[in-house]
Write an enzyme that holds these catalytic residues in place. Sequence first.
Site, PDB file in Angstrom:
ATOM      1  N   LYS A 205      17.587  21.750  26.379  1.00  0.00           N
ATOM      2  CA  LYS A 205      17.189  23.163  26.457  1.00  0.00           C
ATOM      3  C   LYS A 205      16.058  23.285  27.472  1.00  0.00           C
ATOM      4  CE  LYS A 205      15.052  26.972  23.852  1.00  0.00           C
ATOM      5  NZ  LYS A 205      14.671  27.504  22.527  1.00  0.00           N
TER       6      LYS A 205
ATOM      7  N   ASP B 112      12.534  24.620  16.512  1.00  0.00           N
ATOM      8  CA  ASP B 112      12.008  24.066  17.759  1.00  0.00           C
ATOM      9  C   ASP B 112      10.589  23.566  17.455  1.00  0.00           C
ATOM     10  OD1 ASP B 112      14.158  25.872  18.441  1.00  0.00           O
ATOM     11  OD2 ASP B 112      13.468  25.873  20.514  1.00  0.00           O
TER      12      ASP B 112
ATOM     13  N   LYS C 152      13.860  19.541  24.679  1.00  0.00           N
ATOM     14  CA  LYS C 152      13.489  20.802  25.327  1.00  0.00           C
ATOM     15  C   LYS C 152      12.308  20.590  26.259  1.00  0.00           C
ATOM     16  CE  LYS C 152      11.746  25.354  23.798  1.00  0.00           C
ATOM     17  NZ  LYS C 152      11.472  26.176  22.600  1.00  0.00           N
TER      18      LYS C 152
END
Length: 223
Positions: free
Chosen positions: A187, A94, A158
């Site tokens: 996400k 991430d 995300k």
Amino acid sequence: MNLTKQSLAKMIDQTLLKPFASEQDFKTLCETSKQYGFKMVAINPAVVKTCLKYLEGSDVLAGAAIGFPLGQNTIETKVFETEDAIANGSGEIDYVINIGELKNKNYAYIKQEMETIVGICKKHQVTSKVIFENCYLTDEEKVKLCEIALEVRPDFIKTSTGFGTGGATLADVKLMKSIVKDQIKVKASGGIRDLKFAQELIDAGVERIGTSCGVEIVDALAG
């Protein structure tokens, strides 16, 4: 979406990113994640090996946060962090975009950064997630990031780090989904502390939830 405890758990990245967490804290994180069957533990790169030791015998992944939480590292630094985390066993990455360069409308830089990090992940068959940090962005900037992502094709985009001034919102998720549709997964993270909000986000199209409250969320689901 009809969720079971098991299917919900597999959508959760159980998070421990506090700078003062001890090894005992990470041991507890991993044991709990194994027990519940979470998808991943979301951690800083320095403890990937430590967590893998405690995750042994399970299918729970160790996911490293790159350029975290500000994103203000050079591409070269993020590349080193990414490669080092993967070498240490990280199964998911991430990374935080360079928000300053987005504000500068330096879209070529943003695309180059995304292509570089996502390319490393693809080479090693590791899941890539691009963190927007929406609380600092205009809707126009969010849309532009989605458009760049459609060109580069990370596995996920995300909403947030959880360390900014705001976290996931339904409005942001709906905006992101309206651009990427089903071509890139979304996400949501930041401020997701109960089942009701998690379900609303999932109903809006989220396929992964980043939270430190995974236990509470799963336990609240009936059945």
